[in-house]
Design a protein around this motif. Sequence first.
Motif, PDB file in Angstrom:
ATOM      1  N   GLY A  44       0.803  -1.111  -0.013  1.00  0.00           N
ATOM      2  CA  GLY A  44      -0.014  -0.002  -0.020  1.00  0.00           C
ATOM      3  C   GLY A  44       0.962   1.364   0.061  1.00  0.00           C
ATOM      4  O   GLY A  44       0.348   2.479  -0.712  1.00  0.00           O
ATOM      5  N   VAL A  45       1.906   1.063   0.632  1.00  0.00           N
ATOM      6  CA  VAL A  45       2.973   2.359   0.676  1.00  0.00           C
ATOM      7  C   VAL A  45       3.312   2.598  -0.648  1.00  0.00           C
ATOM      8  O   VAL A  45       3.396   3.514  -1.178  1.00  0.00           O
ATOM      9  N   LEU A  46       3.873   1.477  -1.433  1.00  0.00           N
ATOM     10  CA  LEU A  46       4.329   1.623  -2.546  1.00  0.00           C
ATOM     11  C   LEU A  46       3.322   2.211  -3.466  1.00  0.00           C
ATOM     12  O   LEU A  46       3.371   3.282  -4.424  1.00  0.00           O
ATOM     13  N   LEU A  47       2.059   1.681  -3.612  1.00  0.00           N
ATOM     14  CA  LEU A  47       1.129   2.102  -4.512  1.00  0.00           C
ATOM     15  C   LEU A  47       0.697   3.586  -4.105  1.00  0.00           C
ATOM     16  O   LEU A  47       0.487   4.251  -5.083  1.00  0.00           O
ATOM     17  N   GLY A  48       0.564   3.837  -2.702  1.00  0.00           N
ATOM     18  CA  GLY A  48       0.221   5.249  -2.493  1.00  0.00           C
ATOM     19  C   GLY A  48       1.022   6.243  -2.910  1.00  0.00           C
ATOM     20  O   GLY A  48       0.883   7.419  -3.423  1.00  0.00           O
ATOM     21  N   ALA A  49       2.206   5.945  -2.961  1.00  0.00           N
ATOM     22  CA  ALA A  49       3.608   6.791  -3.483  1.00  0.00           C
ATOM     23  C   ALA A  49       3.237   6.993  -4.981  1.00  0.00           C
ATOM     24  O   ALA A  49       3.424   8.304  -5.605  1.00  0.00           O
ATOM     25  N   LEU A  50       2.741   6.119  -5.619  1.00  0.00           N
ATOM     26  CA  LEU A  50       2.705   6.249  -7.024  1.00  0.00           C
ATOM     27  C   LEU A  50       1.329   7.183  -7.418  1.00  0.00           C
ATOM     28  O   LEU A  50       1.498   7.791  -8.374  1.00  0.00           O
ATOM     29  N   LEU A  51       0.339   6.739  -6.423  1.00  0.00           N
ATOM     30  CA  LEU A  51      -0.880   7.432  -6.777  1.00  0.00           C
ATOM     31  C   LEU A  51      -0.619   8.947  -6.502  1.00  0.00           C
ATOM     32  O   LEU A  51      -1.151   9.823  -7.098  1.00  0.00           O
ATOM     33  N   ALA A  52      -0.023   9.257  -5.583  1.00  0.00           N
ATOM     34  CA  ALA A  52       0.244  10.638  -5.012  1.00  0.00           C
ATOM     35  C   ALA A  52       1.222  11.356  -6.095  1.00  0.00           C
ATOM     36  O   ALA A  52       1.026  12.495  -6.459  1.00  0.00           O
ATOM     37  N   GLY A  53       2.071  10.350  -6.793  1.00  0.00           N
ATOM     38  CA  GLY A  53       2.815  11.310  -7.877  1.00  0.00           C
ATOM     39  C   GLY A  53       1.927  11.581  -8.941  1.00  0.00           C
ATOM     40  O   GLY A  53       2.107  12.719  -9.674  1.00  0.00           O
ATOM     41  N   VAL A  54       0.919  10.796  -9.386  1.00  0.00           N
ATOM     42  CA  VAL A  54       0.001  10.961 -10.358  1.00  0.00           C
ATOM     43  C   VAL A  54      -0.941  12.085 -10.031  1.00  0.00           C
ATOM     44  O   VAL A  54      -1.087  13.200 -10.839  1.00  0.00           O
ATOM     45  N   LEU A  55      -1.373  12.090  -8.749  1.00  0.00           N
ATOM     46  CA  LEU A  55      -2.300  13.235  -8.374  1.00  0.00           C
ATOM     47  C   LEU A  55      -1.381  14.459  -8.284  1.00  0.00           C
ATOM     48  O   LEU A  55      -2.007  15.763  -8.727  1.00  0.00           O
ATOM     49  N   LEU A  56      -0.188  14.818  -7.786  1.00  0.00           N
ATOM     50  CA  LEU A  56       0.613  15.926  -7.623  1.00  0.00           C
ATOM     51  C   LEU A  56       0.906  16.277  -9.225  1.00  0.00           C
ATOM     52  O   LEU A  56       0.855  17.676  -9.581  1.00  0.00           O
ATOM     53  N   PHE A  61      -0.892  20.947 -13.352  1.00  0.00           N
ATOM     54  CA  PHE A  61      -1.563  21.624 -14.793  1.00  0.00           C
ATOM     55  C   PHE A  61      -2.852  21.437 -15.075  1.00  0.00           C
ATOM     56  O   PHE A  61      -3.360  22.004 -16.088  1.00  0.00           O
ATOM     57  N   ALA A  62      -3.653  20.591 -14.418  1.00  0.00           N
ATOM     58  CA  ALA A  62      -5.023  20.340 -14.426  1.00  0.00           C
ATOM     59  C   ALA A  62      -5.866  20.775 -13.219  1.00  0.00           C
ATOM     60  O   ALA A  62      -5.247  20.832 -12.132  1.00  0.00           O
ATOM     61  N   PRO A  63      -7.341  21.068 -13.584  1.00  0.00           N
ATOM     62  CA  PRO A  63      -8.057  21.124 -12.254  1.00  0.00           C
ATOM     63  C   PRO A  63      -8.139  20.163 -11.395  1.00  0.00           C
ATOM     64  O   PRO A  63      -7.748  19.047 -11.668  1.00  0.00           O
ATOM     65  N   ALA A  64      -8.089  20.673 -10.309  1.00  0.00           N
ATOM     66  CA  ALA A  64      -8.155  19.599  -9.211  1.00  0.00           C
ATOM     67  C   ALA A  64      -9.118  18.440  -9.060  1.00  0.00           C
ATOM     68  O   ALA A  64      -8.628  17.312  -9.048  1.00  0.00           O
ATOM     69  N   PRO A  65     -10.478  18.472  -9.612  1.00  0.00           N
ATOM     70  CA  PRO A  65     -11.516  17.477  -9.861  1.00  0.00           C
ATOM     71  C   PRO A  65     -10.862  16.594 -10.862  1.00  0.00           C
ATOM     72  O   PRO A  65     -10.691  15.386 -10.993  1.00  0.00           O
ATOM     73  N   VAL A  66     -10.141  16.991 -12.149  1.00  0.00           N
ATOM     74  CA  VAL A  66      -9.607  16.041 -13.212  1.00  0.00           C
ATOM     75  C   VAL A  66      -8.335  15.404 -12.468  1.00  0.00           C
ATOM     76  O   VAL A  66      -8.217  13.936 -12.814  1.00  0.00           O
ATOM     77  N   GLN A 127     -13.910   9.270  -2.581  1.00  0.00           N
ATOM     78  CA  GLN A 127     -12.402   9.197  -2.905  1.00  0.00           C
ATOM     79  C   GLN A 127     -11.850  10.226  -3.820  1.00  0.00           C
ATOM     80  O   GLN A 127     -10.977  11.003  -3.469  1.00  0.00           O
ATOM     81  N   ALA A 128     -12.671  10.395  -4.863  1.00  0.00           N
ATOM     82  CA  ALA A 128     -12.365  11.474  -5.974  1.00  0.00           C
ATOM     83  C   ALA A 128     -12.436  12.860  -5.255  1.00  0.00           C
ATOM     84  O   ALA A 128     -11.520  13.866  -5.475  1.00  0.00           O
ATOM     85  N   ALA A 129     -13.520  13.036  -4.393  1.00  0.00           N
ATOM     86  CA  ALA A 129     -13.564  14.576  -3.714  1.00  0.00           C
ATOM     87  C   ALA A 129     -12.612  14.842  -2.775  1.00  0.00           C
ATOM     88  O   ALA A 129     -12.014  15.981  -2.659  1.00  0.00           O
ATOM     89  N   ALA A 130     -12.022  13.630  -2.018  1.00  0.00           N
ATOM     90  CA  ALA A 130     -11.128  13.802  -1.106  1.00  0.00           C
ATOM     91  C   ALA A 130      -9.746  14.151  -1.670  1.00  0.00           C
ATOM     92  O   ALA A 130      -9.110  14.941  -1.289  1.00  0.00           O
ATOM     93  N   LEU A 131      -9.531  13.451  -2.705  1.00  0.00           N
ATOM     94  CA  LEU A 131      -8.192  13.784  -3.393  1.00  0.00           C
ATOM     95  C   LEU A 131      -8.234  14.973  -4.134  1.00  0.00           C
ATOM     96  O   LEU A 131      -7.007  15.532  -4.054  1.00  0.00           O
ATOM     97  N   ALA A 132      -9.331  15.572  -4.660  1.00  0.00           N
ATOM     98  CA  ALA A 132      -9.290  16.907  -4.943  1.00  0.00           C
ATOM     99  C   ALA A 132      -9.043  17.987  -4.028  1.00  0.00           C
ATOM    100  O   ALA A 132      -8.396  18.863  -4.133  1.00  0.00           O
ATOM    101  N   GLU A 133      -9.489  17.512  -2.699  1.00  0.00           N
ATOM    102  CA  GLU A 133      -8.780  18.642  -1.652  1.00  0.00           C
ATOM    103  C   GLU A 133      -7.492  18.496  -1.355  1.00  0.00           C
ATOM    104  O   GLU A 133      -6.912  19.411  -0.930  1.00  0.00           O
ATOM    105  N   GLY A 136      -4.507  20.700  -3.054  1.00  0.00           N
ATOM    106  CA  GLY A 136      -4.254  21.948  -2.650  1.00  0.00           C
ATOM    107  C   GLY A 136      -3.137  21.977  -1.376  1.00  0.00           C
ATOM    108  O   GLY A 136      -2.645  23.229  -0.959  1.00  0.00           O
ATOM    109  N   ARG A 137      -3.019  21.057  -0.902  1.00  0.00           N
ATOM    110  CA  ARG A 137      -2.067  20.959   0.547  1.00  0.00           C
ATOM    111  C   ARG A 137      -0.514  20.896  -0.170  1.00  0.00           C
ATOM    112  O   ARG A 137      -0.406  20.395  -1.402  1.00  0.00           O
ATOM    113  N   SER A 138       0.388  20.975   0.756  1.00  0.00           N
ATOM    114  CA  SER A 138       1.788  21.062   0.304  1.00  0.00           C
ATOM    115  C   SER A 138       1.974  19.626  -0.074  1.00  0.00           C
ATOM    116  O   SER A 138       1.450  18.541   0.281  1.00  0.00           O
ATOM    117  N   TRP A 139       3.104  19.432  -0.954  1.00  0.00           N
ATOM    118  CA  TRP A 139       3.158  18.039  -1.500  1.00  0.00           C
ATOM    119  C   TRP A 139       3.505  16.947  -0.328  1.00  0.00           C
ATOM    120  O   TRP A 139       3.342  16.001  -0.518  1.00  0.00           O
TER     121      TRP A 139
END
Length: 257
Positions: A44-56, A61-66, A127-133, A136-139
């Motif tokens: 989960g840590v490995l997957l989470g790091a990959l997903l955080a990279g995608v999100l950041l 360059f895209a709106p937060a919901p996207v 999940q999508a709504a939470a990730l959109a929020e 806006g936090r520091s990386w």
Amino acid sequence: MPAESRLAAGARLAVTTFSTLPVRAGRIDRPVAGTAMALAPAVGVLLGALLAGVLLLFGAFAPAPVAAGVTVGAAALLTRGLHLDGLADTVDALGSYRRGAAALEIMKKPDVGPFGVVALVVVLLVQAAALAELVGRSWPACLAAVVAATAAGRLGVTVACRRGVPAARPDGLGALVAGTVGPVAVVAGAVAVVLLAVPAVPGRPWQGPLAIAAAFAVAVPLLAHVVRRLGGITGDVLGATVEVVTTLVYLGLVLSG
């Protein structure tokens, strides 16, 4: 089997079970399966790091919901959508108000019923709504939040596979992993995930660990209810546990008060 070999085989099995990463599984038996389920939060840590990279990356360059929608899609892709499928099947079985074999038969059906559809929509939206929020936090906070939530979801599997929890069927993934994880592994995984959550909410170091605790305060009784209804755990139940815990942690991380 030597401890080192079992650890290596368990690590490979954990990666192949919880992700689509190109790793070949080795020996598979109950001791190896127990090691794999204990190591689930590490995957989960490995997957989470990959997903955080995608999100950041997309958030730059895209709106937060996207960015959030792409990240939710990436999470499904990296896990073959198996956890979402397990969630839908488990909720359909529970929604049928049947027990034991009758409920398990519903879980085997390839179609998704109305209860399963609603569960999928709610989980993905939250999940999508939470990730959109979180965009806006520091990386560092964003990274910690996504990693903690993703690892917590897999910790749910570790908890579900603890000793004393039976399998609902004599075959399948549930039969292989049920009751294979000892208390030390459960506690170690829980401590690690709680520590990961500390930096997830800037200025509120207590909120991340509290989100983890609250998620399991809901998930553990829910899991016990599922075990009573079905007679034990199945692979679908494990998938549902991943999604429920992950969603609850995300919710806890973005609540303000």
